[in-house]
Design a protein around this motif. Structure first.
Motif, PDB file in Angstrom:
ATOM      1  N   TYR A  10      15.887   3.287  -7.826  1.00 27.06           N
ATOM      2  CA  TYR A  10      15.615   2.115  -6.996  1.00 27.06           C
ATOM      3  C   TYR A  10      14.564   1.260  -7.697  1.00 27.06           C
ATOM      4  CZ  TYR A  10      14.106  -0.715  -2.997  1.00 27.06           C
ATOM      5  OH  TYR A  10      13.783  -1.754  -2.161  1.00 27.06           O
ATOM      6  N   ARG A  11      14.671  -0.055  -7.507  1.00 27.11           N
ATOM      7  CA  ARG A  11      13.651  -0.971  -8.039  1.00 27.11           C
ATOM      8  C   ARG A  11      13.153  -1.847  -6.896  1.00 27.11           C
ATOM      9  NH1 ARG A  11      13.953  -4.139 -13.704  1.00 27.11           N
ATOM     10  NH2 ARG A  11      14.100  -1.935 -14.311  1.00 27.11           N
ATOM     11  N   ALA A  12      11.847  -1.820  -6.667  1.00 27.12           N
ATOM     12  CA  ALA A  12      11.224  -2.570  -5.578  1.00 27.12           C
ATOM     13  C   ALA A  12      10.769  -3.939  -6.075  1.00 27.12           C
ATOM     14  CB  ALA A  12      10.035  -1.793  -5.015  1.00 27.12           C
ATOM     15  N   PRO A  13      10.519  -4.881  -5.165  1.00 29.15           N
ATOM     16  CA  PRO A  13      10.026  -6.205  -5.569  1.00 29.15           C
ATOM     17  C   PRO A  13       8.515  -6.255  -5.730  1.00 29.15           C
ATOM     18  CG  PRO A  13      10.483  -6.200  -3.229  1.00 29.15           C
ATOM     19  CD  PRO A  13      10.882  -4.840  -3.734  1.00 29.15           C
ATOM     20  N   PHE A  14       7.884  -5.074  -5.841  1.00 25.51           N
ATOM     21  CA  PHE A  14       6.430  -5.007  -6.013  1.00 25.51           C
ATOM     22  C   PHE A  14       6.080  -3.717  -6.742  1.00 25.51           C
ATOM     23  CE2 PHE A  14       7.583  -3.877  -1.585  1.00 25.51           C
ATOM     24  CZ  PHE A  14       7.397  -2.509  -1.647  1.00 25.51           C
ATOM     25  N   PRO A  15       4.884  -3.620  -7.330  1.00 26.06           N
ATOM     26  CA  PRO A  15       4.472  -2.368  -7.977  1.00 26.06           C
ATOM     27  C   PRO A  15       4.434  -1.229  -6.969  1.00 26.06           C
ATOM     28  CG  PRO A  15       3.002  -4.169  -8.579  1.00 26.06           C
ATOM     29  CD  PRO A  15       3.864  -4.686  -7.480  1.00 26.06           C
ATOM     30  N   LEU A  16       4.848  -0.044  -7.401  1.00 23.41           N
ATOM     31  CA  LEU A  16       4.891   1.127  -6.526  1.00 23.41           C
ATOM     32  C   LEU A  16       3.728   2.063  -6.850  1.00 23.41           C
ATOM     33  CD1 LEU A  16       8.730   1.846  -6.571  1.00 23.41           C
ATOM     34  CD2 LEU A  16       7.387   0.949  -4.658  1.00 23.41           C
ATOM     35  N   TYR A  17       3.083   2.561  -5.787  1.00 28.35           N
ATOM     36  CA  TYR A  17       1.920   3.422  -5.966  1.00 28.35           C
ATOM     37  C   TYR A  17       2.038   4.775  -5.259  1.00 28.35           C
ATOM     38  CZ  TYR A  17      -0.303  -0.870  -7.598  1.00 28.35           C
ATOM     39  OH  TYR A  17      -0.608  -2.013  -8.286  1.00 28.35           O
ATOM     40  N   ALA A  18       2.854   4.871  -4.225  1.00 24.35           N
ATOM     41  CA  ALA A  18       2.871   6.092  -3.415  1.00 24.35           C
ATOM     42  C   ALA A  18       4.304   6.437  -3.028  1.00 24.35           C
ATOM     43  CB  ALA A  18       2.016   5.915  -2.158  1.00 24.35           C
ATOM     44  N   LEU A  19       4.516   7.742  -2.784  1.00 21.08           N
ATOM     45  CA  LEU A  19       5.858   8.261  -2.569  1.00 21.08           C
ATOM     46  C   LEU A  19       5.806   9.458  -1.638  1.00 21.08           C
ATOM     47  CD1 LEU A  19       8.758   7.775  -3.752  1.00 21.08           C
ATOM     48  CD2 LEU A  19       8.194   9.473  -5.485  1.00 21.08           C
ATOM     49  N   GLN A  20       6.760   9.528  -0.698  1.00 20.76           N
ATOM     50  CA  GLN A  20       6.916  10.681   0.174  1.00 20.76           C
ATOM     51  C   GLN A  20       8.406  10.901   0.410  1.00 20.76           C
ATOM     52  OE1 GLN A  20       4.747  12.942   1.717  1.00 20.76           O
ATOM     53  NE2 GLN A  20       3.148  12.084   0.399  1.00 20.76           N
ATOM     54  N   VAL A  21       8.775  12.160   0.722  1.00 20.65           N
ATOM     55  CA  VAL A  21      10.173  12.503   0.991  1.00 20.65           C
ATOM     56  C   VAL A  21      10.264  13.174   2.355  1.00 20.65           C
ATOM     57  CG1 VAL A  21      12.237  13.710   0.192  1.00 20.65           C
ATOM     58  CG2 VAL A  21      10.573  12.858  -1.478  1.00 20.65           C
ATOM     59  N   ASP A  22      11.115  12.636   3.218  1.00 24.53           N
ATOM     60  CA  ASP A  22      11.426  13.256   4.503  1.00 24.53           C
ATOM     61  C   ASP A  22      12.777  13.934   4.351  1.00 24.53           C
ATOM     62  OD1 ASP A  22      12.024  14.002   7.063  1.00 24.53           O
ATOM     63  OD2 ASP A  22      11.784  12.019   7.960  1.00 24.53           O
ATOM     64  N   ALA A  23      12.770  15.252   4.081  1.00 26.03           N
ATOM     65  CA  ALA A  23      14.009  15.975   3.808  1.00 26.03           C
ATOM     66  C   ALA A  23      14.878  16.093   5.051  1.00 26.03           C
ATOM     67  CB  ALA A  23      13.693  17.367   3.248  1.00 26.03           C
ATOM     68  N   GLY A  24      14.264  16.159   6.227  1.00 28.85           N
ATOM     69  CA  GLY A  24      15.032  16.290   7.453  1.00 28.85           C
ATOM     70  C   GLY A  24      15.936  15.098   7.699  1.00 28.85           C
ATOM     71  N   ALA A  25      15.405  13.898   7.512  1.00 29.59           N
ATOM     72  CA  ALA A  25      16.179  12.680   7.718  1.00 29.59           C
ATOM     73  C   ALA A  25      16.838  12.180   6.442  1.00 29.59           C
ATOM     74  CB  ALA A  25      15.280  11.583   8.287  1.00 29.59           C
ATOM     75  N   GLY A  26      16.541  12.835   5.322  1.00 28.23           N
ATOM     76  CA  GLY A  26      17.093  12.375   4.051  1.00 28.23           C
ATOM     77  C   GLY A  26      16.543  11.023   3.635  1.00 28.23           C
ATOM     78  N   LEU A  27      15.225  10.828   3.824  1.00 28.46           N
ATOM     79  CA  LEU A  27      14.596   9.554   3.506  1.00 28.46           C
ATOM     80  C   LEU A  27      13.635   9.703   2.327  1.00 28.46           C
ATOM     81  CD1 LEU A  27      13.633   8.159   7.044  1.00 28.46           C
ATOM     82  CD2 LEU A  27      15.504   7.398   5.581  1.00 28.46           C
ATOM     83  N   LEU A  28      13.648   8.715   1.460  1.00 28.41           N
ATOM     84  CA  LEU A  28      12.658   8.572   0.398  1.00 28.41           C
ATOM     85  C   LEU A  28      11.815   7.360   0.753  1.00 28.41           C
ATOM     86  CD1 LEU A  28      11.636   9.468  -2.431  1.00 28.41           C
ATOM     87  CD2 LEU A  28      13.279   7.862  -3.404  1.00 28.41           C
ATOM     88  N   ILE A  29      10.498   7.544   0.845  1.00 27.49           N
ATOM     89  CA  ILE A  29       9.603   6.479   1.289  1.00 27.49           C
ATOM     90  C   ILE A  29       8.710   6.087   0.117  1.00 27.49           C
ATOM     91  CG2 ILE A  29       7.880   5.804   2.989  1.00 27.49           C
ATOM     92  CD1 ILE A  29       8.931   8.211   4.693  1.00 27.49           C
ATOM     93  N   ALA A  30       8.826   4.830  -0.316  1.00 29.12           N
ATOM     94  CA  ALA A  30       8.053   4.321  -1.452  1.00 29.12           C
ATOM     95  C   ALA A  30       7.241   3.127  -0.990  1.00 29.12           C
ATOM     96  CB  ALA A  30       8.979   3.923  -2.594  1.00 29.12           C
ATOM     97  N   ALA A  31       5.986   3.035  -1.474  1.00 27.89           N
ATOM     98  CA  ALA A  31       5.089   1.991  -0.985  1.00 27.89           C
ATOM     99  C   ALA A  31       4.244   1.435  -2.119  1.00 27.89           C
ATOM    100  CB  ALA A  31       4.182   2.544   0.117  1.00 27.89           C
ATOM    101  N   GLY A  32       3.772   0.210  -1.927  1.00 29.51           N
ATOM    102  CA  GLY A  32       2.917  -0.426  -2.917  1.00 29.51           C
ATOM    103  C   GLY A  32       2.701  -1.885  -2.572  1.00 29.51           C
ATOM    104  N   GLY A  33       2.556  -2.709  -3.614  1.00 32.47           N
ATOM    105  CA  GLY A  33       2.379  -4.132  -3.396  1.00 32.47           C
ATOM    106  C   GLY A  33       1.412  -4.762  -4.374  1.00 32.47           C
ATOM    107  N   GLY A  34       1.234  -6.062  -4.205  1.00 32.00           N
ATOM    108  CA  GLY A  34       0.352  -6.817  -5.081  1.00 32.00           C
ATOM    109  C   GLY A  34      -1.026  -7.053  -4.522  1.00 32.00           C
ATOM    110  N   GLY A  35      -1.296  -6.547  -3.287  1.00 30.98           N
ATOM    111  CA  GLY A  35      -2.610  -6.702  -2.698  1.00 30.98           C
ATOM    112  C   GLY A  35      -2.799  -8.067  -2.060  1.00 30.98           C
ATOM    113  N   ALA A  36      -4.070  -8.438  -1.887  1.00 32.53           N
ATOM    114  CA  ALA A  36      -4.400  -9.678  -1.187  1.00 32.53           C
ATOM    115  C   ALA A  36      -4.337 -10.908  -2.084  1.00 32.53           C
ATOM    116  CB  ALA A  36      -5.791  -9.554  -0.568  1.00 32.53           C
ATOM    117  N   ALA A  37      -4.232 -10.732  -3.394  1.00 36.40           N
ATOM    118  CA  ALA A  37      -4.182 -11.869  -4.312  1.00 36.40           C
ATOM    119  C   ALA A  37      -2.953 -12.728  -4.031  1.00 36.40           C
ATOM    120  CB  ALA A  37      -4.170 -11.371  -5.753  1.00 36.40           C
ATOM    121  N   LYS A  38      -3.130 -14.036  -4.119  1.00 32.37           N
ATOM    122  CA  LYS A  38      -2.032 -14.959  -3.813  1.00 32.37           C
ATOM    123  C   LYS A  38      -1.164 -15.165  -5.043  1.00 32.37           C
ATOM    124  CE  LYS A  38      -4.629 -17.340  -0.193  1.00 32.37           C
ATOM    125  NZ  LYS A  38      -5.168 -18.638   0.297  1.00 32.37           N
ATOM    126  N   THR A  39      -0.472 -14.090  -5.434  1.00 33.31           N
ATOM    127  CA  THR A  39       0.398 -14.128  -6.604  1.00 33.31           C
ATOM    128  C   THR A  39       1.865 -14.227  -6.233  1.00 33.31           C
ATOM    129  OG1 THR A  39       0.491 -11.709  -6.642  1.00 33.31           O
ATOM    130  CG2 THR A  39      -1.243 -12.764  -7.933  1.00 33.31           C
TER     131      THR A  39
END
Length: 360
Positions: A10-39
């Motif tokens: 998978y490729r996200a529209p922002f930098p990725l920093y954190a990851l978790q897997v919910d095996a029960g629901a079969g979910l991959l959870i990825a999170a990140g972003g560019g922060g508060a900067a107006k970029t």
């Protein structure tokens, strides 16, 4: 031969920093972003549906949760509750996947565009406590719960978060070197103490109530509430080098395998007890790997693994989530070993009988 590459899941529209897997629901959870900067770079938590399609593990975006101006730098998962480290705060999120109910008003309105769609209310995003996304007949509801400031350093930032085994407590650590323990889901503080001089890099809560922390002060510590039980100091317990400052970077629970991501983007899988390397891709991301997570061997894990022994997911600031599969290592079944032993005994007896008539 070209360099070995890991498949991009998978490729996200922002930098990725954190990851978790919910095996029960079969979910991959990825999170990140560019922060508060107006970029123009967004911030969010993406929920991906893991599936096996034509024998291959794939991931499709099920829901995108907007976190406005806050990039998520670390995650912890307890059931359907996510703890997200966003700047100096910890935000609790609750998610639930369900089949959408028929909507008579929508049916009367006639057919609309097909495929993924996101329902948006009239309220501004920052005031909206819930969000819904529907994909292929599955609806994911995400709700913002409590949020609390967890770090109070000069440049505050939560760097680590974890749940207790019974999911009733949450521990956080950050740049001020303090550990804080919170009740879930109220986020009422139950414990606070100075654990390290400088930043806390990682922490984990054990089933016996003990807490392990590692920090920038070259120490790894074991705590019973706020009492120090024991510690390791790199200069005393680790390899000595006058030119290179080594620090304990991360701590984790024991398991069958150990996943490793490096600052140069390489990814490896080791046997946990012997540190024998089973898998290695040099510079898989080409930039620092920010998090790795195994597909748990429970829930839908075995179904999604198929014939592979384990699957490791990795994310980096290159916005990519990669899949690292370890093929099942060949092993001889016990019944076959027993059959071979019986056959060897029979052949030995026949040879002895032939060489020494009257042996039996």
């Amino acid at each position: 031969m070209g360099r070995r590459r890991a498949p991009e899941l998978y490729r996200a529209p922002f930098p990725l920093y954190a990851l978790q897997v919910d095996a029960g629901a079969g979910l991959l959870i990825a999170a990140g972003g560019g922060g508060a900067a107006k970029t123009g770079i967004k911030n969010g938590v993406h929920f991906l549906q893991l599936e096996r399609i034509n024998g291959h593990l794939s991931a499709s975006l099920l829901h995108s949760h907007d976190t406005q101006t806050r990039a998520t730098m670390n995650l912890a998962l307890a059931g359907n509750i996510l703890a997200a480290g966003q700047d100096a705060h910890c935000q609790l999120l609750r998610f639930q996947a369900q089949r959408p109910q028929s909507n008579s008003k929508a049916e009367k309105a006639g057919p609309k565009e097909h495929g993924p769609r996101q329902r948006k209310g009239a309220a501004p995003a920052e005031k909206k406590p819930r969000a819904e996304t529907q994909r292929e007949g599955v609806e994911l509801r995400v709700e913002n719960l409590q949020a609390v400031q967890t770090d109070f350093g000069p440049d505050p930032l939560q760097k680590a978060v974890c749940f207790s085994h019974d999911h009733t407590l949450l521990a956080t650590g950050g740049t001020d070197g303090c550990v804080r323990v919170w009740k879930v889901p109220s986020l009422e503080k139950t414990e606070e103490f100075k654990a390290h001089e400088g930043e806390i890099e990682d922490l984990t809560l054990g089933p016996d109530g003990k807490l392990v922390t590692v920090g920038w002060d070259f120490k790894a510590c074991v705590w019973q509430k706020n009492q120090l039980v024991t510690q390791l100091h790199w200069q005393e317990n680790g390899p000595t080098s006058s030119n290179t400052p080594y620090r304990y970077q991360a701590c984790s629970e024991s398991g069958t395998f150990l996943g490793l991501g490096t600052v140069t983007g390489s990814v490896a899988i080791y046997i946990a007890f012997s540190l024998q390397r089973l898998y290695y891709v040099r510079e898989a991301h080409g930039i620092v790997v920010t998090d790795v997570a195994f597909l748990p061997e429970r829930g839908r894990g075995p179904e999604l693994l198929g014939s592979h022994e384990t699957a490791l997911f990795s994310v980096a600031v290159d916005s990519r989530c990669q899949l690292h599969l370890l093929p099942s290592r060949r092993s001889v079944p016990v019944w076959l070993l027993l059959l071979l032993c019986v056959g060897l005994i029979v052949v030995t007896i026949l040879l002895l009988q032939s060489a020494f008539p009257g042996f039996l």
